[in-house]
Design a protein around this motif. Structure first.
Motif, PDB file in Angstrom:
ATOM      1  N   VAL A 106      31.765   5.012   8.736  1.00 14.36           N
ATOM      2  CA  VAL A 106      32.552   3.827   8.380  1.00 14.36           C
ATOM      3  C   VAL A 106      32.691   2.970   9.623  1.00 14.36           C
ATOM      4  O   VAL A 106      33.375   3.346  10.569  1.00 14.36           O
ATOM      5  N   ALA A 107      32.028   1.875   9.577  1.00 24.14           N
ATOM      6  CA  ALA A 107      31.950   1.038  10.782  1.00 24.14           C
ATOM      7  C   ALA A 107      33.299   0.574  11.280  1.00 24.14           C
ATOM      8  O   ALA A 107      33.511   0.420  12.481  1.00 24.14           O
ATOM      9  N   THR A 108      34.250   0.362  10.378  1.00 25.35           N
ATOM     10  CA  THR A 108      35.544  -0.178  10.801  1.00 25.35           C
ATOM     11  C   THR A 108      36.334   0.786  11.683  1.00 25.35           C
ATOM     12  O   THR A 108      37.237   0.380  12.397  1.00 25.35           O
ATOM     13  N   ALA A 117      18.665  21.524  11.726  1.00 27.20           N
ATOM     14  CA  ALA A 117      17.495  22.337  12.067  1.00 27.20           C
ATOM     15  C   ALA A 117      16.180  21.597  11.830  1.00 27.20           C
ATOM     16  O   ALA A 117      15.242  21.707  12.612  1.00 27.20           O
ATOM     17  N   ASP A 118      16.153  20.799  10.787  1.00 25.65           N
ATOM     18  CA  ASP A 118      14.893  20.128  10.442  1.00 25.65           C
ATOM     19  C   ASP A 118      14.768  18.743  11.056  1.00 25.65           C
ATOM     20  O   ASP A 118      13.826  18.014  10.759  1.00 25.65           O
ATOM     21  N   PHE A 119      15.765  18.383  11.865  1.00 28.98           N
ATOM     22  CA  PHE A 119      15.759  17.016  12.411  1.00 28.98           C
ATOM     23  C   PHE A 119      15.675  17.046  13.938  1.00 28.98           C
ATOM     24  O   PHE A 119      16.189  17.965  14.581  1.00 28.98           O
ATOM     25  N   ALA A 120      15.076  16.002  14.421  1.00 21.70           N
ATOM     26  CA  ALA A 120      15.011  15.876  15.886  1.00 21.70           C
ATOM     27  C   ALA A 120      16.334  15.318  16.396  1.00 21.70           C
ATOM     28  O   ALA A 120      17.075  14.680  15.642  1.00 21.70           O
ATOM     29  N   ASP A 121      16.605  15.557  17.650  1.00 18.20           N
ATOM     30  CA  ASP A 121      17.823  14.965  18.249  1.00 18.20           C
ATOM     31  C   ASP A 121      17.718  13.445  18.189  1.00 18.20           C
ATOM     32  O   ASP A 121      16.618  12.883  18.223  1.00 18.20           O
ATOM     33  N   CYS A 122      18.892  12.830  18.149  1.00 18.54           N
ATOM     34  CA  CYS A 122      18.870  11.357  18.085  1.00 18.54           C
ATOM     35  C   CYS A 122      18.580  10.739  19.451  1.00 18.54           C
ATOM     36  O   CYS A 122      18.353   9.534  19.554  1.00 18.54           O
ATOM     37  N   VAL A 123      18.627  11.522  20.495  1.00 18.06           N
ATOM     38  CA  VAL A 123      18.355  10.988  21.831  1.00 18.06           C
ATOM     39  C   VAL A 123      17.262  11.788  22.526  1.00 18.06           C
ATOM     40  O   VAL A 123      17.070  12.977  22.265  1.00 18.06           O
ATOM     41  N   HIS A 131      25.265  11.684  13.928  1.00 15.41           N
ATOM     42  CA  HIS A 131      26.282  10.903  14.659  1.00 15.41           C
ATOM     43  C   HIS A 131      25.636   9.817  15.514  1.00 15.41           C
ATOM     44  O   HIS A 131      26.158   9.403  16.532  1.00 15.41           O
ATOM     45  N   ARG A 132      24.479   9.380  15.071  1.00 19.21           N
ATOM     46  CA  ARG A 132      23.755   8.383  15.854  1.00 19.21           C
ATOM     47  C   ARG A 132      24.604   7.135  16.112  1.00 19.21           C
ATOM     48  O   ARG A 132      24.596   6.575  17.208  1.00 19.21           O
ATOM     49  N   GLY A 133      25.323   6.722  15.091  1.00 17.73           N
ATOM     50  CA  GLY A 133      26.151   5.510  15.220  1.00 17.73           C
ATOM     51  C   GLY A 133      27.175   5.673  16.340  1.00 17.73           C
ATOM     52  O   GLY A 133      27.318   4.795  17.213  1.00 17.73           O
ATOM     53  N   THR A 174      28.908   4.867  21.948  1.00 18.79           N
ATOM     54  CA  THR A 174      29.264   5.427  23.263  1.00 18.79           C
ATOM     55  C   THR A 174      28.316   4.898  24.345  1.00 18.79           C
ATOM     56  O   THR A 174      28.738   4.510  25.438  1.00 18.79           O
ATOM     57  N   ILE A 175      27.043   4.864  24.007  1.00 26.35           N
ATOM     58  CA  ILE A 175      26.051   4.376  24.974  1.00 26.35           C
ATOM     59  C   ILE A 175      26.339   2.912  25.326  1.00 26.35           C
ATOM     60  O   ILE A 175      26.297   2.539  26.516  1.00 26.35           O
ATOM     61  N   MET A 176      26.698   2.135  24.349  1.00 29.63           N
ATOM     62  CA  MET A 176      26.981   0.724  24.631  1.00 29.63           C
ATOM     63  C   MET A 176      28.249   0.568  25.485  1.00 29.63           C
ATOM     64  O   MET A 176      28.315  -0.319  26.337  1.00 29.63           O
TER      65      MET A 176
END
Ligand SMILES: Nc1ncnc2c1ncn2[C@@H]1O[C@H](COP(=O)(O)OP(=O)(O)OP(=O)(O)O)[C@@H](O)[C@H]1O
Length: 586
Positions: free
Chosen positions: A27-29, A101-107, A408-410, A415-417
């Protein structure tokens, strides 16, 4: 003390494993920070990085304020010092290992290039550069060395410093900042290592280290070292902008052990809650404030002494130069999406409050990064407390913590920004030096006391000496008097004896004389007796004669009378004269 959904850490047991599942919805807000509107835009800050690299990363020798004679109390301009930002990736936790398990890290991290690639999708990535990129394998020691050590060294040189951890809940802020490492010393976090370095560098005889430990919970500042003290006010110096917390407990630290005990005590009072994203999620921002006060040694401050003009007295009267620096170590509460964290009721209120203050911090950093005329520092207590850390005089190092989960990419992007914007913030480092007139006054008081004591001691010694000399003189006098008296007595006795002897002689003489005189007197007495006898006889003779003459006269008178009568009667018969004479003779 506020209660409800938040628990003290001593109530909620810390569990390193995430037992909760999270939903992928975002939820962007609820995001605390506005992220880069154009993430594809390269976020490399080469200019800033090259400008700051030397000032921030180097050991103490590279600290501008510590160079030569620079950075005195009069040096108001300060030296620029950009906020340094490191990114740290948390390893996958148990839950993520299963769910992702089936996904790559977002970073994807490229620590050798200090780059982080954030996956946008399977084909595109955004690349960001940071001052340090710390992989999931980075040790606590390495994290301390690249994130906090330069700041700690700067604090020891007299500059304010801030080390802060920012990131989504459950990404390792407390792990990075606050781990005590009681079971395994390799786990020690930034706080413990920083204090170790500080205590190793200061001299406890001339310097002092004291700490306050606080939590900002639901916009009120609590004393973690005294839970009854739960509404500490923030005092800002309008001139210098310095922030102080006069109501907070300040404990002097002399050894690491007592500091660890203090940390344990403080940690036990910190609000924590079991959320879906962190079994022991910090529900408050924790701030450890370390006040380091050092006296400046080695550098001669009075230039006149270089000319050899300074007297010892002037040196004594010169106040010590002290450097007062404050190290603020902040473990922020995690930014979280309320739907993901599953916050409800009181925990929801806590989450809102956390997000509000983090959002205020984000706004300030945006304003500073964009050189805005207005920085909304007063929007929250967190930003008021950190005003010296961003855009102020402190050397600031920020570690942003991220998780690897693509779910939790969003939040990771957000956080990165935040980190990228923080890297644009330029602080103006200022050395906090001042003359220690208080301790000079104390020193002078002590010296005065010593001088008074010394004077009294000398006075006493002088009086004792006088008394000793007086006694000595008195003894000498009495001895002389005694000798004199003895001599006099001796003389007197001698003369007395001589006198007595002469008296005796005189007496004897006198006696002899007397004797002689007596004899003479006897002679004279007999003569006198004779004379007296003669005189008596003579007198008797005279008196007899007188009597005889009187008799004669009487007789004559009588005779005359008789004769006259006779003549009268004997006109006729006159007796012959011879008869008369016979009568007279008889
Ligand atoms: N680098 C790491 N290596 C191993 N475990 C980690 C690391 N970072 C975090 N963890 C683990 O992840 C969990 C969450 O970490 P931590 O409590 O430090 O997160 P947080 O960011 O402080 O969360 P919150 O904001 O909710 O307080 C803990 O169990 C911690 O041990």
């Amino acid at each position: 003390m506020a209660s409800g959904g938040g628990n003290y850490r001593n109530v909620t047991h810390r569990n390193s494993l995430k037992g909760t599942t999270t939903t992928a919805a975002a939820v962007a807000t609820d995001r605390p920070l506005s992220v880069n509107s154009n993430p594809s835009k390269p976020a490399l800050k080469n200019k800033s990085l090259s400008t700051v690299g030397g000032a921030s990363s180097g050991p103490r020798k590279s600290c501008p304020g510590s160079l030569g004679g620079g950075g005195t109390a009069k040096d108001d301009a300060g030296v620029p010092g950009r906020v340094r930002v490191a990114v740290r990736l948390r390893p996958r936790n148990a839950e993520e290992s299963v769910a992702d398990a089936d996904f790559a890290d977002c970073v994807e991290l490229q620590p050798e290039f200090k780059r982080l690639k954030l996956r946008r999708n399977n084909w595109d990535t955004d690349t960001y550069e940071f001052d340090e990129v710390l992989t999931e394998f980075a040790s606590q020691k390495r994290v301390y060395e690249v994130v906090a050590k330069p700041v700690v060294e700067s604090v020891l040189d007299g500059y304010n410093g801030t080390v802060m951890a920012y990131g989504q809940t459950g990404t390792g802020k407390t792990y990075t900042i606050g781990r005590l490492g009681e079971e395994d010393t390799a786990d020690r976090g930034i706080i413990v290592r920083a204090m170790e370095d500080i205590l190793a560098d200061v001299s406890l005889e001339t310097d002092s280290v004291s700490v306050s430990f606080l939590q900002l919970y639901m916009e009120s500042l609590h004393d973690l070292l005294d839970p009854t003290n739960d509404n500490i006010s923030i005092v800002e110096d309008p001139k210098s902008g310095d922030v102080s917390l006069p109501g907070a407990t300040l404990v002097e630290i002399r050894d690491q052990q007592s500091f660890l005990e203090l940390l344990r005590l403080g940690e036990a009072h910190r609000y924590a809650a079991n959320t879906r994203l962190n079994t022991e999620s910090s529900r408050s921002h924790a701030l450890l404030m370390v006040h380091v006060k050092r006296s400046v040694k080695g550098r001669d401050l009075d230039h006149s002494s270089q000319n050899g003009n300074t007297t010892n007295m002037a040196k004594t009267l010169r106040p010590t130069l002290i450097r007062k620096a404050k190290l603020v170590i902040v473990d922020l509460a995690g930014s979280e999406r309320i739907d993901k964290s599953g916050s409800e009721a009181h925990t929801l209120e806590e989450a809102k409050s956390i997000n509000l203050s983090l959002s205020a911090l984000g706004k300030c950093i945006n304003a500073l990064a964009e050189n805005s005329a207005h920085v909304p520092v007063r929007d929250s207590k967190l930003t008021r407390l950190l005003r010296d850390s961003f855009g102020g005089t402190a050397r600031t190092s920020l570690v942003i913590t991220i998780g690897p989960s693509p779910r939790h990419r969003g939040e990771t992007a957000s956080t990165i920004m935040f980190g990228q914007r923080a890297m644009k913030v330029e602080n103006m480092l200022k050395l906090k030096e001042e003359f220690d007139y208080k301790s000079l006054s104390r020193k002078l008081d002590i010296q005065l006391d010593q001088l008074i004591m010394e004077h009294e001691r000398k006075q006493k010694a002088f009086e004792d000496e006088i008394e000793r000399l007086t006694m000595y003189a008195q003894n000498q006098i009495s001895e002389a008097e005694q000798n004199y008296a003895n001599a006099m007595e001796k003389e007197r006795l001698k003369y007395q004896k001589e006198y007595m002897e002469s008296i005796k002689k005189l007496e004897e003489k006198w006696m002899m004389n007397q004797q002689k005189q007596g004899e003479r007197k006897d002679q004279m007495a007999s003569t006198a007796d004779e004379v007296a006898e003669l005189k008596r006889l003579h007198n008797k003779e005279i008196s007899l004669r007188k009597a005889a003459e009187e008799e004669v006269n009487n007789l004559k008178t009588l005779f005359a009378a008789t004769y006259f009568a006779y003549r009268l009667l004997s006109h006729t018969a006159i007796l012959p004269l011879s008869r008369h004479q016979q009568i007279l003779r008889s």
